[in-house]
Design an enzyme around this catalytic site. Structure first.
Site, PDB file in Angstrom:
ATOM      1  N   THR A 148       0.819  -1.209   0.000  1.00 10.35           N
ATOM      2  CA  THR A 148       0.000   0.000   0.000  1.00 10.35           C
ATOM      3  C   THR A 148       0.857   1.266   0.000  1.00 10.35           C
ATOM      4  O   THR A 148       2.042   1.241   0.328  1.00 10.35           O
ATOM      5  CB  THR A 148      -0.956   0.017   1.208  1.00 10.35           C
ATOM      6  OG1 THR A 148      -0.197   0.027   2.410  1.00 10.35           O
ATOM      7  CG2 THR A 148      -1.870  -1.186   1.185  1.00 10.35           C
ATOM      8  N   ASP A 149       0.204   2.375  -0.350  1.00 16.34           N
ATOM      9  CA  ASP A 149       0.880   3.670  -0.364  1.00 16.34           C
ATOM     10  C   ASP A 149       0.430   4.507   0.825  1.00 16.34           C
ATOM     11  O   ASP A 149      -0.284   4.024   1.715  1.00 16.34           O
ATOM     12  CB  ASP A 149       0.641   4.395  -1.691  1.00 16.34           C
ATOM     13  CG  ASP A 149      -0.824   4.704  -1.961  1.00 16.34           C
ATOM     14  OD1 ASP A 149      -1.643   4.618  -1.032  1.00 16.34           O
ATOM     15  OD2 ASP A 149      -1.138   5.037  -3.114  1.00 16.34           O
ATOM     16  N   LEU A 150       0.801   5.759   0.843  1.00 15.31           N
ATOM     17  CA  LEU A 150       0.470   6.647   1.946  1.00 15.31           C
ATOM     18  C   LEU A 150      -1.030   6.795   2.159  1.00 15.31           C
ATOM     19  O   LEU A 150      -1.498   6.983   3.271  1.00 15.31           O
ATOM     20  CB  LEU A 150       1.102   8.029   1.690  1.00 15.31           C
ATOM     21  CG  LEU A 150       1.053   9.038   2.820  1.00 15.31           C
ATOM     22  CD1 LEU A 150       1.760   8.498   4.058  1.00 15.31           C
ATOM     23  CD2 LEU A 150       1.703  10.342   2.386  1.00 15.31           C
TER      24      LEU A 150
ATOM     25  N   ILE B 236      -3.970   2.569   0.025  1.00 17.55           N
ATOM     26  CA  ILE B 236      -4.462   1.747  -1.080  1.00 17.55           C
ATOM     27  C   ILE B 236      -3.269   1.111  -1.790  1.00 17.55           C
ATOM     28  O   ILE B 236      -2.133   1.538  -1.636  1.00 17.55           O
ATOM     29  CB  ILE B 236      -5.329   2.562  -2.065  1.00 17.55           C
ATOM     30  CG1 ILE B 236      -4.538   3.705  -2.688  1.00 17.55           C
ATOM     31  CG2 ILE B 236      -6.564   3.093  -1.367  1.00 17.55           C
ATOM     32  CD1 ILE B 236      -5.294   4.488  -3.754  1.00 17.55           C
TER      33      ILE B 236
END
Length: 134
Positions: free
Chosen positions: A13-15, A18
Site C-alpha cells: 500500500t501507499d500513503l 491503497i
C-alpha cells in the site's frame, strides 16, 4: 482461465492506504509465472535454451482501489496467440468487483533480443485464445 490468489500486505500500500499502482503489475506478473508453471512450461529450461518471454506492451486500467488485507484474485486468459506473441487479458478482482484490468503483449525472444517462434511444446501447452478483453 487461470486464477491466482493474492492477499494485500501493508508493504503493497501507499500513503493513502491503497495498493500502490505499480504493485498491480507485480500481481499480474506473478499470476503469469504461476499460469505457465501450472501448464508445465519450464521458463528456466527455456532460458537455458536461449529463449525467454518478455512484456512488449501493456495497457492498464485502474478501476477501483484495493486496500490492506484484501483478498484478491488475478484472472489470466489468452486473448490472441501468434507464432512468437501472446496477448493476454488479466483482471484483478475483489470478489466480483473488478479493480484492475490489463491487456498484456508477451513475445518470445532470443538472448540477443530478437523475436523468435515459441517452441512447439510450449504452444501446444498454451492452447489457444480463451477470452475477449472486455
Amino acid at each position: 482461465m487461470h486464477l491466482f490468489p493474492v492477499r494485500v500486505y501493508y508493504e503493497d500500500t501507499d500513503l493513502a492506504g491503497i495498493v500502490y499502482y505499480a504493485n498491480y503489475l507485480k500481481f499480474i506478473e506473478r499470476a503469469r509465472s504461476e499460469w505457465l508453471r501450472d501448464l508445465g512450461i519450464d521458463q528456466a529450461a527455456m532460458k537455458r535454451d536461449g529463449l525467454v518471454f518478455v512484456v512488449r506492451r501493456i495497457e492498464a486500467d485502474y478501476v477501483s482501489p484495493a486496500r490492506f488485507d484484501d483478498d484478491l484474485t488475478v484472472q489470466s486468459s489468452i486473448h490472441e496467440m501468434g507464432a512468437a506473441r501472446i496477448i493476454m487479458c488479466q483482471k484483478v478482482r475483489r470478489g466480483d468487483q473488478l479493480l484492475f484490468s490489463a491487456v498484456v503483449t508477451l513475445v518470445c525472444i532470443t538472448e540477443a533480443g530478437r523475436p523468435v517462434r515459441m517452441p512447439k511444446d510450449v504452444t501446444s501447452r498454451l492452447g489457444g485464445p480463451e477470452s475477449t478483453c472486455s
